[in-house]
Each structure stands twice: as structure tokens, then as C-alpha cells.
Design a protein around this motif. Structure first.
Motif, short mmCIF file in Angstrom:
data_model
loop_
_atom_site.label_atom_id
_atom_site.label_comp_id
_atom_site.label_asym_id
_atom_site.label_seq_id
_atom_site.Cartn_x
_atom_site.Cartn_y
_atom_site.Cartn_z
N PRO A 111 9.79 37.01 31.82
CA PRO A 111 8.62 37.04 32.71
C PRO A 111 8.48 38.33 33.52
O PRO A 111 7.43 38.58 34.09
N THR A 114 5.36 41.43 31.76
CA THR A 114 4.15 40.77 31.24
C THR A 114 2.92 41.54 31.67
O THR A 114 2.95 42.29 32.66
N GLN A 120 -1.97 33.34 35.60
CA GLN A 120 -0.51 33.47 35.53
C GLN A 120 0.17 32.32 36.27
O GLN A 120 -0.08 32.10 37.46
N VAL A 123 6.42 31.92 38.79
CA VAL A 123 7.62 32.38 38.11
C VAL A 123 8.58 31.22 37.86
O VAL A 123 9.23 31.14 36.80
N CYS A 125 7.87 28.18 37.17
CA CYS A 125 7.39 27.43 36.01
C CYS A 125 7.67 28.19 34.72
O CYS A 125 8.05 27.58 33.70
N LEU A 126 7.50 29.51 34.75
CA LEU A 126 7.78 30.31 33.56
C LEU A 126 9.25 30.24 33.18
O LEU A 126 9.61 30.11 32.00
N ARG A 127 10.11 30.32 34.17
CA ARG A 127 11.55 30.25 33.89
C ARG A 127 11.93 28.88 33.34
O ARG A 127 12.75 28.78 32.42
N ALA A 151 2.10 27.33 30.45
CA ALA A 151 2.95 28.49 30.75
C ALA A 151 3.39 29.18 29.47
O ALA A 151 3.42 30.41 29.39
N TRP A 154 0.50 31.15 28.00
CA TRP A 154 0.27 32.37 28.77
C TRP A 154 1.32 33.42 28.43
O TRP A 154 0.98 34.60 28.26
N LEU A 155 2.59 33.02 28.31
CA LEU A 155 3.64 33.96 27.97
C LEU A 155 3.42 34.57 26.59
O LEU A 155 3.67 35.78 26.39
N SER A 159 3.31 38.50 27.19
CA SER A 159 4.60 39.19 27.04
C SER A 159 4.40 40.58 26.42
O SER A 159 3.76 40.73 25.38
#
Length: 463
Positions: A111, A114, A120, A123, A125-127, A151, A154-155, A159
Motif C-alpha cells: 500500500p 500506489t 482509496q 490503510v 483495511c488495505l493491510r 479494497a 482498488w489495490l 498498485s
């Protein structure tokens, strides 16, 4: 980043080499790029591809200088895709602890690099999406909550390509993220080093795949204070009397009916008398033990059952099943055990028996003893077996400190370092660096030995 400001220049000839080479030169957003070719035909062909991309209105990448049509395949691989490929490559041979460490580090790294895109997620949630659903190989087909699905999508769009790490600013951004906690405060030095090591290895894999010409982390050096303390703090080491009192105190925990402490007395005894790690003691089977009625016995340490979590083991159990730490598969360690530990193990087997698979230490239901269970018993045992001021100190604060006390006692008893290292499962270098400590309560004895060596009968006080 992408740009449409592209200029493609005429071919130039480099006659400084033995054989002339032909140089294609162009610029993207004011930054010059070039590529050398052995023949004029190859150079013309590559230049024509650049001109064709300009005519089609394709955007050019400001890092690689190439249009999307020429960046396809490996060159366009995103950091997210690299992380997945790297985990796939390592997963089958990695231990449960290594899997956990690997996914934790990459869930921070991905993350960090990006694109600035709308929608977005946080963070955190992304992890969570990376660590619990995207990176672990066995979790990718699991049903995902809506916020995790969003999520991940989106990644996949945001990315950055691995090639972006050719930009030193992107490397600094990555390193900054590895050294920060979620709240923005600096992470512990050990956490930063572990994350950086995993990310470095992943980028080394990118070099192997020819996505990068060199590992970009080699360009950035960060001082993170002092190195982690290697030596064992002598204040945690108990002397033999304290160890015996603590082992006895463990039997008081849980009372006679629950017997939670009595189930673990010999477990703690293995750490103090045989220097086993907790996971090694949990892996001991009845067939691994020679327990004579009198005298010394021995145990064969062959398997370790470290606590790792169900998400990271192949079996789905909370404890991994591994060979000895930093040893080849099938390698064993034979440790002579003194009569006190022989008696403890015999009494334990007489009262509780072995599990169905032969394991000596098990819960009432036959499962592997959880680390939370033996930590809870040890905390209570310290309260029963130590003085009030010692309970609030670091003395034997963790069960693992019994292993430190065992190795220290062996060394201070005059056992040669190579033999101590063999019994403890260390190299001599590591042993002398970490475990060569005096036992609590032996300072006076050590001082007396020094005075005798100096030829003095007793210490003299000087004002």
C-alpha cells in the motif's frame, strides 16, 4: 507517472566501441532516455515503435520512458503482483512464523506505493485485505467482506509497477512506510529490520525476474539507533534454589482438582534442566525419552511445535510442526538429563500419561498446550515462588528464561562451551555471544574466586 509530452530524435551512431552501435534517443516530459542497438535495422525498428505509439496517442511512463505497449509483460508487473508471486514461491518451504512475518511486511510495503486514485480505502483495511485474503495462498478463495473486496479491487488498479522503484523518491517512500506503525509513530527497530529484510528479498526476486536491474533498497541506508540487544539480561536468570522453588510453586496453580500447574511442572523442568525451547518441549514424545529408575537419563529432541496461529500452518492447527531450529531435516539433538528431571517426567507420565500421538505434554483434551495456558500458569507460579520485590522485577519473567538459566548454569559449572552449545542446540559463537552470563546469587562466589586468584585470603575494604 504517465506523460504525453514525448519527442523522438534521429538515430545517432556510437563509434567509441570496437563495433559501432546505434542509439535511439527520446524524451518524456523533458527527461531524456536512450537505448543502444547492435545494428541500424534493430535501432530503426525500435524507433518506429516509439513513433507509432506517439501517433496513437499512447501515454509514456516517466520512469521507464516506454509506452504501455512496450512495457507489457514483466516490465509492467505491479508491486501487488510481485508480492503475490513472491509469496507463492516461498510459501511451501517457509515455516509458519516465516509466513506470518512475510505477509506482515508485504502488507505494509504494497500500500505504500500506489497511485493517487479516488475511493482509496483506509490503510488498516488495505493491510487486512493483503494479510488475510490476498497474500496467504490458502485464503485467496475465501469469501470476502464487501469492504475487503472493494479494497482488493482498488489495490489491483492503484498498485504501482515495480519499475517505479527506479525512482529514488519512491524508494524513500517505501522505506518510510516500513519504519512506521499504523498511527504514524516509528516502529520498533526490530520490526523495521524484519520488514525491510522481507521486502529486500522480494525485490531480489524482482531482480531475478529482470524487472529491476538492481535492488533499489541498496541505495537507501537508514540509521535506526542501536542494534537489538543480543545478550541475555543476567537479571532474568534464576539460581538453582529459585528454580526449584518456582517448579514447586507451579504445582500450586489450579489446585489439586484442575491440576493445570501440575501438568506443566515437568514442561518447565525440561527448559531448566535440559535447555529445551518451549516448542521443543511440546514436541517431546514418550519414545524420545530414556527415563531409568536411578541416575541420569536422556531425551532426543527431534521435533518442535512452535505457536504460530491457524492461518499460517498447513495443518490448520495453532501450532506448527517443524524440525529443529536452524538444522537440517531429520537432524536430532540428544541431551543428557539429570535425575531431578528424570523423576519429574516419570511422575508426569504416571499421573497424566501421553497423548494419543505419544506427546508427553498435552491439555486435558489431548491437544498441544497453548502458549497462553503455560504463560498464565507461569505468572501465577512466580507469585507463589518469588519474593514480592522479585515478582515485580524481570527475574524469570518468561518461561523461556528458564532456558537461559540452564545454559548459564552449565557454563558456570565448568562444562566446556562446545558441549554446552551441542546440548542447547547452538553454535559456539552464538552461545558465547548470548548466553555466557552468571547466575543470580553467584556474584559473591565469583568475587571469592577472583580474590583467591589474586592471592588474597579475604577482601579488604578501602575508604
Amino acid at each position: 507517472m504517465k506523460s504525453y509530452k514525448v519527442s523522438v530524435w534521429k538515430l545517432t551512431t556510437n563509434r567509441m566501441t570496437k563495433k559501432p552501435t546505434y542509439l535511439v534517443r527520446w524524451s518524456v516530459d523533458g527527461q531524456a532516455f536512450s537505448e543502444s542497438h547492435k545494428t541500424k535495422a534493430l535501432a530503426d525498428r525500435f524507433r518506429a515503435k516509439l513513433l507509432r505509439a506517439v501517433d496513437k496517442g499512447e501515454p509514456f511512463d516517466t520512469v521507464t520512458g516506454l509506452p504501455d505497449a512496450l512495457r507489457g509483460g514483466r516490465a509492467a508487473l505491479s508491486l501487488l503482483e510481485l508480492a503475490i508471486k513472491y509469496v507463492d514461491r516461498r510459501w511451501s518451504t517457509a515455516s509458519a512464523k516465516q509466513r506470518e512475518s512475510m505477509t506482515d511486511a508485504l502488507a505494509v510495503a504494497v500500500p505504500a506505493l500506489t497511485k493517487a486514485m479516488r475511493g482509496q480505502p483506509e490503510v488498516r483495511c488495505l493491510r487486512r485485505a493483503l494479510r488475510s485474503y490476498v497474500l496467504p495462498t490458502h485464503r485467496r478463495e475465501c469469501e470476502q467482506p464487501n469492504e475487503i473486496t472493494a479494497a482488493v479491487r482498488w489495490l489491483e488498479r492503484a498498485s504501482l509497477p515495480v519499475a517505479e522503484l527506479a525512482d529514488i523518491e519512491q524508494v524513500h517512500t517505501l522505506v518510510d512506510a516500513l519504519g512506521r506503525k499504523l498511527d504514524g509513530n516509528p516502529a520498533a527497530n526490530q520490526t523495521y529490520r524484519r520488514r525491510r529484510a522481507v521486502t529486500y528479498n522480494a525485490l531480489e526476486y524482482a531482480v531475478e525476474l529482470e524487472l529491476l536491474s538492481a535492488n533499489p533498497l541498496d541505495k537507501v541506508r537508514r540509521k535506526r539507533g542501536q542494534q537489538p540487544v543480543q545478550e541475555v539480561d543476567s537479571r532474568v536468570v534464576v539460581n538453582p534454589r529459585q528454580a526449584r522453588e518456582l517448579l514447586t510453586a507451579a504445582t500450586y496453580v489450579g489446585g489439586w482438582k484442575r491440576a493445570s500447574g501440575r501438568r506443566l511442572r515437568a514442561f518447565f523442568g525440561c527448559m531448566y534442566y535440559a535447555a529445551t525451547r518451549p516448542g521443543e518441549a511440546l514436541g517431546l514424545r514418550r519414545s524420545d525419552c530414556h527415563l531409568p529408575a536411578k541416575g541420569w537419563g536422556r531425551i532426543t529432541v527431534e521435533e518442535t511445535r512452535p505457536s504460530a496461529g491457524k492461518s499460517w500452518t498447513d495443518s490448520g492447527e495453532a501450532h506448527d510442526r517443524r524440525g529443529l531450529k536452524q538444522r537440517s531435516a531429520g537432524e536430532v539433538r540428544i541431551v543428557p538429563i539429570p535425575p531431578p528431571l528424570v523423576r519429574m517426567l516419570r511422575e508426569h507420565l504416571d499421573e497424566f500419561g501421553a497423548a494419543d500421538d505419544g506427546r508427553i505434554f498435552h491439555s486435558e483434551r489431548g491437544n498441544v498446550v497453548a502458549s497462553s495456558s503455560y504463560y498464565r500458569v507461569w505468572t501465577r507460579a512466580r507469585e507463589f515462588g518469588l519474593l514480592a520485590e522479585q515478582v515485580s522485577s524481570v527475574l524469570a519473567a518468561k518461561p523461556y528464561d528458564l532456558r537461559h538459566a540452564c545454559v548459564s548454569q552449565w557454563l558456570n559449572s565448568g562444562v566446556p562451551a562446545p558441549e554446552v552449545a551441542r546440548r542447547a542446540g547452538h553454535s559456539v559463537e552464538v552461545l558465547l555471544k548470548i548466553y555466557a552470563k552468571c547466575i543470580d546469587g553467584q556474584e559473591a562466589e565469583m568475587n571469592e574466586r577472583i580474590m583467591k586468584g589474586l592471592g588474597e585470603e579475604e577482601a579488604t575494604d578501602y575508604e
